[in-house]
Design an enzyme around this catalytic site. Structure first.
Site, short mmCIF file in Angstrom:
data_model
loop_
_atom_site.label_atom_id
_atom_site.label_comp_id
_atom_site.label_asym_id
_atom_site.label_seq_id
_atom_site.Cartn_x
_atom_site.Cartn_y
_atom_site.Cartn_z
CD GLU A 1 12.41 -75.78 -3.42
OE1 GLU A 1 13.04 -76.77 -3.89
OE2 GLU A 1 11.25 -75.52 -3.72
CD GLU B 1 14.11 -72.04 6.96
OE1 GLU B 1 13.99 -72.04 5.73
OE2 GLU B 1 13.22 -72.42 7.72
CG ASP C 1 13.99 -73.08 0.44
OD1 ASP C 1 12.85 -72.60 0.30
OD2 ASP C 1 14.18 -74.23 0.87
C1 UD1 Z 1 6.87 -72.55 -3.99
C2 UD1 Z 1 8.39 -72.55 -3.80
C3 UD1 Z 1 8.82 -73.69 -2.87
C4 UD1 Z 1 8.04 -73.66 -1.57
C5 UD1 Z 1 6.54 -73.64 -1.86
C6 UD1 Z 1 5.76 -73.47 -0.59
C7 UD1 Z 1 9.85 -71.80 -5.60
C8 UD1 Z 1 10.44 -72.13 -6.91
N1 UD1 Z 1 9.05 -72.73 -5.07
O1 UD1 Z 1 6.53 -73.73 -4.70
O2 UD1 Z 1 10.19 -73.56 -2.58
O3 UD1 Z 1 8.35 -74.80 -0.81
O4 UD1 Z 1 6.23 -72.54 -2.72
O5 UD1 Z 1 4.42 -73.83 -0.76
O6 UD1 Z 1 10.08 -70.74 -5.09
N2 UD1 Z 1 -0.67 -71.40 -6.94
C9 UD1 Z 1 -1.91 -70.82 -6.82
N3 UD1 Z 1 -2.18 -70.08 -5.70
C10 UD1 Z 1 -1.29 -69.92 -4.70
C11 UD1 Z 1 -0.03 -70.53 -4.82
C12 UD1 Z 1 0.28 -71.26 -5.95
O7 UD1 Z 1 -2.75 -70.93 -7.69
O8 UD1 Z 1 -1.59 -69.25 -3.73
C13 UD1 Z 1 -0.36 -72.19 -8.16
C14 UD1 Z 1 -0.17 -71.27 -9.38
O9 UD1 Z 1 -0.67 -71.95 -10.51
C15 UD1 Z 1 1.36 -71.15 -9.46
C16 UD1 Z 1 1.76 -72.54 -9.04
O10 UD1 Z 1 0.86 -72.90 -8.00
O11 UD1 Z 1 1.81 -70.81 -10.74
C17 UD1 Z 1 3.19 -72.70 -8.59
O12 UD1 Z 1 3.55 -71.74 -7.62
P1 UD1 Z 1 5.12 -71.50 -7.32
O13 UD1 Z 1 5.26 -70.50 -6.22
O14 UD1 Z 1 5.85 -71.22 -8.58
O15 UD1 Z 1 5.64 -72.91 -6.85
P2 UD1 Z 1 5.24 -73.80 -5.61
O16 UD1 Z 1 5.16 -75.20 -6.09
O17 UD1 Z 1 4.06 -73.22 -4.94
N1 UDP Z 2 0.60 -75.14 6.10
C1 UDP Z 2 -0.63 -74.52 6.28
N2 UDP Z 2 -1.73 -75.06 5.66
C2 UDP Z 2 -1.65 -76.17 4.90
C3 UDP Z 2 -0.39 -76.79 4.71
C4 UDP Z 2 0.72 -76.24 5.33
O1 UDP Z 2 -0.74 -73.50 6.97
O2 UDP Z 2 -2.70 -76.61 4.39
C5 UDP Z 2 1.78 -74.53 6.73
C6 UDP Z 2 2.65 -75.45 7.55
O3 UDP Z 2 2.21 -75.51 8.89
C7 UDP Z 2 4.03 -74.84 7.41
C8 UDP Z 2 4.00 -74.19 6.05
O4 UDP Z 2 2.62 -74.09 5.68
O5 UDP Z 2 4.25 -73.81 8.36
C9 UDP Z 2 4.75 -75.04 5.07
O6 UDP Z 2 4.50 -74.61 3.78
P1 UDP Z 2 4.84 -75.49 2.51
O7 UDP Z 2 4.80 -76.93 2.88
O8 UDP Z 2 3.93 -75.03 1.43
O9 UDP Z 2 6.31 -75.02 2.14
P2 UDP Z 2 7.78 -75.48 2.61
O10 UDP Z 2 7.86 -75.35 4.08
O11 UDP Z 2 7.98 -76.88 2.12
O12 UDP Z 2 8.67 -74.53 1.88
#
Ligand code: UD1
Ligand code: UDP
Length: 371
Positions: free
Chosen positions: A128, A114, A92
Site C-alpha cells: 500500500e 485520501e 492505496d
Molecule cells: C486488499 C488490498 C489492501 C486492503 C484490503 C482491504 C491490495 C494489494 N490489497 O487486500 O490494501 O487493505 O484489500 O480489505 O490492493 N477474497 C475473497 N472475497 C472477497 C475478498 C477477498 O474471497 O470479497 C480473497 C480472494 O481469495 C482474493 C484474496 O482474498 O484473491 C485476496 O484479495 P486481495 O484484494 O488481493 O487482497 P486483500 O488481502 O483483500
Molecule cells: N469492516 C466491515 N466489516 C468487517 C470488518 C471491517 O465493514 O467485518 C469495515 C471497517 O469498518 C472499515 C473497513 O471495513 O470501514 C476497513 O476495511 P479493511 O480493514 O478490510 O481495509 P483497510 O482499511 O485496512 O484498507
C-alpha cells in the site's frame, strides 16, 4: 467516473458518490473492478450503491501480479467507453494504482481521495505505501484528509494549488450509518453482555502473513486466558492467507469468536459495544476514535499518525509479548484506559464528501453543449 475495488474503497467512496449524485449536472459512472467480490458487495449493499460497470477481476488467492495485469486492460476499456472528465479513486489498493495508471495512459485527470498518507517505509504496509506514492505521481487533484497528509505531499513537490484538505470520508460513512434509524435495531451475531469486556480484532495485512500473524493470534490466546472477563471477536477477512492462519491458531479457543466478515452496520455496532479494538486495518484505526474506543495498532508502522498523536491509538507492533502487555495495561489499569477512551475525530468532521464534490465541480464541471 468513480472506481472502487475493495471493501474500504466502497465504504469511503459511497458518501462521495452520493454527494456527486445529489449535484445537478453531474453524470456519475461507478466502475467496480471487483478486486474483492463478496466483501465489496456486502459493503456496497449497505449504502445501496450498484456499480454501473463490473470488471469482475477477483480470482481466489490472486497474486499482486495477476491482479495488476487483469485490472489494467479492463480499466482501459472502461475509461475508453466512458470518456470521463475525471477519474476518482480512493486509498492505496492495487485497484487505485492501476486504475490511475490506466487513466494516465489516456490522459484523463485523476482525483485521489485520501491522498498523502505516508508511513515512509516502502515495504510497510505492503504494497500500500508504494501504491499510494505511485498514485500521487499520476494524480491531478489530491484530496488530503488531514494537514499532515498535505504536508507529506508538499514535501514530495506536489504544488499546493493541487491539494485540498477535506477530512476523511470514512467519518462521513460512519455518521451516515450510525445516525440512521437502522443502526440501533440491527441484529447482532453475538449477545453483548454489559458485565463483560469485548475486544474487537481485525487482521489482514500482507506484511504480517506468516510468523507475525500467528504470533498475534498467540497473543489473543494469552489475553483471553489471563482475563476471564474478556471476550474476543474477530470477523475473519476472506483472504485465504488470513483464514488459514487465524482458523488454525484460534478455532475452538474459549471466549474467542471467529465470525464471517460483518456488514458495515453490524461491524460498527460491535465496535461501539467493544471495550477496545486491536487492528491492523487502516479504516478501523480511523473509526474507533470517533466512538471513543482505544485502538492498539498491530503493525510496525502506520501512515495514520494523527490518532497516535491525539493519544487515542497506540502503535504496539506485531510481537506477541508487546501486544499482550499493551492489552493488559488497558484491561488492568483504569486510568490508562480512560486516558485513551476519549471520543475524538482527528480524521474528519463528517463533511469531507461534500467538500470533495464541490471541488470536483469547481475544477471539472462544465456545460455539455448539445448540437
Ligand atoms: C486488499 C488490498 C489492501 C486492503 C484490503 C482491504 C491490495 C494489494 N490489497 O487486500 O490494501 O487493505 O484489500 O480489505 O490492493 N477474497 C475473497 N472475497 C472477497 C475478498 C477477498 O474471497 O470479497 C480473497 C480472494 O481469495 C482474493 C484474496 O482474498 O484473491 C485476496 O484479495 P486481495 O484484494 O488481493 O487482497 P486483500 O488481502 O483483500
Ligand atoms: N469492516 C466491515 N466489516 C468487517 C470488518 C471491517 O465493514 O467485518 C469495515 C471497517 O469498518 C472499515 C473497513 O471495513 O470501514 C476497513 O476495511 P479493511 O480493514 O478490510 O481495509 P483497510 O482499511 O485496512 O484498507
Amino acid at each position: 467516473m468513480t472506481v472502487l475495488g475493495t471493501r474500504p474503497e466502497a465504504i469511503k467512496l459511497a458518501p462521495v458518490i452520493k454527494a456527486l449524485r445529489a449535484r445537478p449536472g453531474v453524470e456519475t459512472t461507478v466502475v467496480s473492478t471487483s478486486q474483492h467480490r463478496e466483501l465489496l458487495r456486502q459493503a456496497l449493499d449497505v449504502f445501496e450503491v450498484t456499480p454501473d460497470v463490473d470488471l469482475s477481476v477477483m480470482q481466489p488467492g490472486q497474486t499482486l501480479e495477476e491482479l495488476t495485469v487483469r485490472v489494467l486492460p479492463a480499466m482501459q476499456q472502461a475509461i475508453a467507453a466512458g470518456q470521463p472528465d475525471v477519474l476518482v479513486v480512493q486509498g492505496d489498493t492495487t485497484t487505485v494504482f492501476v486504475a490511475s495508471l490506466a487513466a494516465f495512459y489516456q490522459q484523463i485527470p485523476v482525483a485521489h481521495v485520501e491522498a498523502g498518507l505516508r508511513s515512509h517505509h516502502l515495504y510497510n504496509p505492503f504494497p500500500e505505501e508504494a501504491n499510494r506514492r505511485l498514485t500521487s505521481v499520476l494524480t491531478t487533484l489530491h484530496f488530503a484528509p488531514t494537514e499532515l497528509a498535505r504536508q507529506n505531499l508538499l514535501r514530495e513537490g506536489v504544488a499546493d494549488a493541487h491539494i485540498a484538505v477535506t477530512g476523511n470520508t470514512v467519518v462521513d460513512a460512519l455518521h451516515l450509518i450510525s445516525r440512521s434509524a437502522r443502526f440501533a435495531t440491527a441484529p447482532l451475531p453475538l449477545t453483548i453482555d454489559p458485565t463483560r469486556r469485548l475486544l474487537l480484532v481485525t487482521l489482514h495485512r500482507r506484511e504480517s502473513f506468516g510468523g507475525a500473524l500467528r504470533d498475534m493470534c498467540g497473543a489473543l490466546r494469552q489475553i483471553t486466558a489471563s482475563h476471564p472477563g474478556v471476550d474476543v471477536v474477530i470477523p475473519v477477512h476472506r483472504n485465504p492467507a488470513v483464514q488459514d492462519a487465524v482458523l488454525e491458531e484460534l478455532s475452538g479457543v474459549e471466549r474467542v469468536s471467529l465470525l464471517e466478515p460483518l456488514d458495515y452496520v453490524t461491524f460498527l455496532r460491535i465496535m461501539q459495544a467493544s471495550y477496545f479494538v486491536l487492528t491492523d486495518s487502516g479504516g478501523v484505526q480511523e473509526e474507533a476514535p470517533v466512538f471513543g474506543r482505544p485502538v492498539l495498532v498491530l503493525r510496525e508502522t502506520t501512515e495514520r499518525q494523527e490518532a497516535i498523536d491525539a493519544g487515542v491509538a497506540r502503535l504496539v507492533g506485531t510481537k506477541g509479548e508487546n501486544i499482550v502487555s499493551a492489552a493488559a495495561e488497558l484491561l488492568d489499569d483504569r486510568s490508562a484506559y480512560d486516558r485513551m477512551a476519549r471520543a475524538t475525530s482527528p480524521y474528519g468532521d463528517g463533511h469531507a464528501s461534500e467538500r470533495i464534490a464541490d471541488l470536483l465541480m469547481a475544477r471539472f464541471g462544465h456545460e455539455r453543449h448539445v448540437s
